[in-house]
Write an enzyme that holds these catalytic residues in place. Structure first.
Site, PDB file in Angstrom:
ATOM      1  N   GLU A 262      -3.638  11.919  -8.005  1.00 59.56           N
ATOM      2  CA  GLU A 262      -3.185  11.191  -6.806  1.00 59.56           C
ATOM      3  C   GLU A 262      -3.368   9.690  -6.947  1.00 59.56           C
ATOM      4  O   GLU A 262      -4.171   9.090  -6.259  1.00 59.56           O
ATOM      5  CB  GLU A 262      -3.877  11.718  -5.543  1.00 59.56           C
ATOM      6  CG  GLU A 262      -5.385  11.755  -5.658  1.00 59.56           C
ATOM      7  CD  GLU A 262      -6.066  12.435  -4.488  1.00 59.56           C
ATOM      8  OE1 GLU A 262      -5.490  13.338  -3.874  1.00 59.56           O
ATOM      9  OE2 GLU A 262      -7.212  12.033  -4.201  1.00 59.56           O
ATOM     10  N   GLY A 264      -2.707   5.705  -6.554  1.00 59.38           N
ATOM     11  CA  GLY A 264      -2.101   4.739  -5.641  1.00 59.38           C
ATOM     12  C   GLY A 264      -1.633   3.542  -6.458  1.00 59.38           C
ATOM     13  O   GLY A 264      -0.438   3.325  -6.669  1.00 59.38           O
ATOM     14  N   ARG A 303      -7.637  -9.100  -2.350  1.00 56.71           N
ATOM     15  CA  ARG A 303      -8.349  -8.646  -3.556  1.00 56.71           C
ATOM     16  C   ARG A 303      -9.114  -9.764  -4.267  1.00 56.71           C
ATOM     17  O   ARG A 303     -10.265  -9.558  -4.670  1.00 56.71           O
ATOM     18  CB  ARG A 303      -7.374  -7.955  -4.513  1.00 56.71           C
ATOM     19  CG  ARG A 303      -6.667  -6.745  -3.877  1.00 56.71           C
ATOM     20  CD  ARG A 303      -5.656  -6.087  -4.822  1.00 56.71           C
ATOM     21  NE  ARG A 303      -6.316  -5.457  -5.950  1.00 56.71           N
ATOM     22  CZ  ARG A 303      -6.365  -5.963  -7.171  1.00 56.71           C
ATOM     23  NH1 ARG A 303      -5.762  -7.094  -7.463  1.00 56.71           N
ATOM     24  NH2 ARG A 303      -7.006  -5.323  -8.122  1.00 56.71           N
ATOM     25  N   CYS A 336      -8.235 -21.195   7.296  1.00 58.55           N
ATOM     26  CA  CYS A 336      -9.374 -22.102   7.370  1.00 58.55           C
ATOM     27  C   CYS A 336     -10.613 -21.274   7.078  1.00 58.55           C
ATOM     28  O   CYS A 336     -11.305 -20.802   7.990  1.00 58.55           O
ATOM     29  CB  CYS A 336      -9.434 -22.742   8.746  1.00 58.55           C
ATOM     30  SG  CYS A 336      -7.983 -23.730   9.043  1.00 58.55           S
ATOM     31  N   GLU A 337     -10.846 -21.075   5.776  1.00 58.08           N
ATOM     32  CA  GLU A 337     -11.875 -20.147   5.305  1.00 58.08           C
ATOM     33  C   GLU A 337     -12.012 -20.429   3.806  1.00 58.08           C
ATOM     34  O   GLU A 337     -11.043 -20.306   3.063  1.00 58.08           O
ATOM     35  CB  GLU A 337     -11.381 -18.719   5.567  1.00 58.08           C
ATOM     36  CG  GLU A 337     -11.958 -17.642   4.679  1.00 58.08           C
ATOM     37  CD  GLU A 337     -13.438 -17.442   4.868  1.00 58.08           C
ATOM     38  OE1 GLU A 337     -13.891 -17.412   6.025  1.00 58.08           O
ATOM     39  OE2 GLU A 337     -14.156 -17.348   3.846  1.00 58.08           O
ATOM     40  N   TYR A 374      -2.614  -2.396  -2.376  1.00 55.66           N
ATOM     41  CA  TYR A 374      -3.756  -2.974  -1.654  1.00 55.66           C
ATOM     42  C   TYR A 374      -3.551  -4.445  -1.331  1.00 55.66           C
ATOM     43  O   TYR A 374      -4.488  -5.238  -1.386  1.00 55.66           O
ATOM     44  CB  TYR A 374      -5.059  -2.753  -2.451  1.00 55.66           C
ATOM     45  CG  TYR A 374      -5.271  -1.300  -2.784  1.00 55.66           C
ATOM     46  CD1 TYR A 374      -5.554  -0.386  -1.774  1.00 55.66           C
ATOM     47  CD2 TYR A 374      -5.123  -0.833  -4.075  1.00 55.66           C
ATOM     48  CE1 TYR A 374      -5.698   0.960  -2.061  1.00 55.66           C
ATOM     49  CE2 TYR A 374      -5.269   0.519  -4.373  1.00 55.66           C
ATOM     50  CZ  TYR A 374      -5.563   1.410  -3.359  1.00 55.66           C
ATOM     51  OH  TYR A 374      -5.699   2.739  -3.640  1.00 55.66           O
TER      52      TYR A 374
HETATM   53  C1  LIG Z   1      -7.687   5.347  -2.864  1.00 57.49           C
HETATM   54  C2  LIG Z   1      -7.662   6.742  -3.336  1.00 57.49           C
HETATM   55  C3  LIG Z   1      -6.818   7.115  -4.397  1.00 57.49           C
HETATM   56  C4  LIG Z   1      -6.002   6.140  -5.167  1.00 57.49           C
HETATM   57  O1  LIG Z   1      -6.771   5.266  -5.921  1.00 57.49           O
HETATM   58  P1  LIG Z   1      -6.064   4.243  -6.924  1.00 57.49           P
HETATM   59  O2  LIG Z   1      -7.197   3.554  -7.563  1.00 57.49           O
HETATM   60  O3  LIG Z   1      -5.222   3.335  -6.094  1.00 57.49           O
HETATM   61  O4  LIG Z   1      -5.242   5.055  -7.859  1.00 57.49           O
HETATM   62  C5  LIG Z   1      -6.781   8.447  -4.728  1.00 57.49           C
HETATM   63  N1  LIG Z   1      -7.531   9.363  -4.081  1.00 57.49           N
HETATM   64  C6  LIG Z   1      -8.346   9.030  -3.066  1.00 57.49           C
HETATM   65  C7  LIG Z   1      -9.133  10.080  -2.391  1.00 57.49           C
HETATM   66  C8  LIG Z   1      -8.440   7.717  -2.675  1.00 57.49           C
HETATM   67  O5  LIG Z   1      -9.263   7.387  -1.675  1.00 57.49           O
END
Ligand SMILES: *Cc1c(COP(=O)(O)O)cnc(C)c1O
Length: 418
Positions: A262, A264, A303, A336-337, A374
């Site tokens: 999974e 991201g 980030r 402003c930070e 992100y």
């Molecule tokens: C955030 C997250 C991901 C994805 O993480 P990446 O580093 O973006 O690939 C997968 N599984 C869970 C449970 C997450 O919280």
């Protein structure tokens, strides 16, 4: 192609002209290519790949990725609902969350899958749905995030049920007649096949003690190279070593485990940029620094301020010229930070690491690369009352489509009661 991966300098200026500044641009072709790569992750006995939507939850992006066969990992009940509103099949959504959704019962009744991430969550699920199958997230005791803020496994991480507490898992399951048919570990394994191998090994050793487990998710955390000196995870390499482990497990335990992954970041990080504009150029004298001030910043990308993360930064001259890079600048955002900085030292949000750009003028464009994951989803929205910026999709035919409108001040204030 230039260092912008999917945009020419002319396109940068044209998109800024058409959609205003700052603006996120996501590339359909890059999203689809990454989706296809993840769908082709090697597996021994079947694969479900989920998109961890917290990285970038805009509906058009969810639709682009799920059209390629990806399912969804949701980090909250709200994300699950958001995915359903974007047209995702409820049974294709699994919630892996720190907080139990207040409407968990309705979500699960609609078909959403649940992954219990603590003993309390498992008990709560058992109260609602005794007798059901359930997935559990286990902290296998190993983590590899690049610093304490991205570490999601091991003793310093609160995510998941500690691997030493399987007895308690068993007694909760007995109490509520639950059956653990899926197990999940997400430790942020990065790009090293050896680390993925040890994660798979540790996870399989735990799965061996849970006799009803048929599906094992190894989570996300696949490394993406945003900067030129970084190396992306090689999915084929990583997959190869994991396949062997799953086969060995089947030979030893007689269970052919279905695999899940999974990611991201891997799916979206390099499919997005933020086009910003230079709105001031200042310096602090001979012993000081030159500063480029842009009309975006921590309101779009947090980030660098959070982790000292490095994002590619490209200066595009407003007049279309391409002079040599010969001047060192710090790049700072519009808030402003003092933490609103795009050029921190690597891994050190408080350090300064100027970068070299062509001599910069007010009105030039500064493009922040690697901004798909992100950024829009995690930025410090509305700080200094700056409205959320627009997002556009660069489609395969070369045209751009607005996929999220720029917020208005009225929308920022909409819920205030005067
Ligand atoms: C955030 C997250 C991901 C994805 O993480 P990446 O580093 O973006 O690939 C997968 N599984 C869970 C449970 C997450 O919280």
């Amino acid at each position: 192609m230039n260092d912008l991966r999917f945009l020419t300098y002319e396109q940068v200026l044209a998109i800024r002209e058409e959609h205003g500044s700052p603006v996120f641009v996501y590339d359909q072709a890059s999203l689809e290519a990454a989706a296809d790569e993840v769908m082709n992750f090697p597996h021994a006995f079947g694969l479900t790949a989920r998109y961890a939507m917290k990285a970038l939850p805009t509906a058009a992006v969810l639709q682009t990725l799920t059209a390629r066969g990806l399912h969804i990992d949701a980090s909250s009940g709200f994300e699950a609902e958001r995915a359903m509103k974007a047209g995702v099949e409820p049974s294709h959504i699994q919630i892996t969350a720190q907080e139990i959704p207040k409407n968990l019962k309705q979500l699960v009744e609609q078909g959403v899958q649940y992954n219990a991430c603590s003993l309390h969550q498992l008990r709560a699920y058992g109260e609602l749905f005794p007798g059901r199958d359930v997935s559990v997230r286990i902290n296998p005791g190993l983590g590899s995030g690049h610093n304490n803020r991205t570490n999601v496994g091991g003793p310093s991480s609160s995510f998941g049920i500690w691997h030493g507490k399987l007895d308690e898992v068993e007694s909760i399951c007995a109490q509520y007649d639950l059956k653990i048919t899926a197990m999940h570990t997400h430790i942020g394994s990065g790009g090293d096949p050896e680390i993925w191998k040890s994660c798979a090994k540790m996870s399989l050793d735990i799965a061996a003690k849970l006799p009803d487990v048929k599906t094992l998710s190894l989570g996300g955390g696949l490394k993406v190279a945003r900067m030129p000196n970084e190396v992306s995870a090689d999915l084929q390499e990583i997959g190869k070593v994991i396949v062997e482990d799953f086969k060995a497990f089947a030979a030893e335990h007689g269970r052919e485990l279905h695999m899940e992954t999974e990611p991201g970041t891997y799916l979206v990080a390099n499919a997005g940029v933020i086009i910003t504009s230079v709105m001031d150029v200042v310096d602090t004298g001979d012993q000081g620094y030159n500063f480029i001030k842009i009309d975006g910043g921590m309101t779009e990308v947090l980030r660098p301020s959070l982790y000292g993360a490095q994002q590619p930064l490209t200066l595009v001259k407003a007049d279309g010229s391409t002079p040599e890079s010969d001047t060192d600048y710090m790049v700072v955002g519009h808030c402003c930070e003092s933490g609103d900085i795009l050029t921190p030292a690597p891994g050190d949000p408080e350090g300064l690491a100027p970068r070299t750009f062509p001599r910069t003028d007010i009105g030039d464009a500064l493009v922040i690369g690697g901004a798909g994951a992100y950024c829009a989803s995690m930025a410090s929205k509305n700080y200094n009352s700056f409205p959320e910026v627009a997002e556009v999709l660069l489609q395969n035919d070369g045209s751009t489509k607005l996929i999220r409108q720029r917020q208005t001040l009225d929308q920022v204030l909409a819920n205030e009661i005067v």
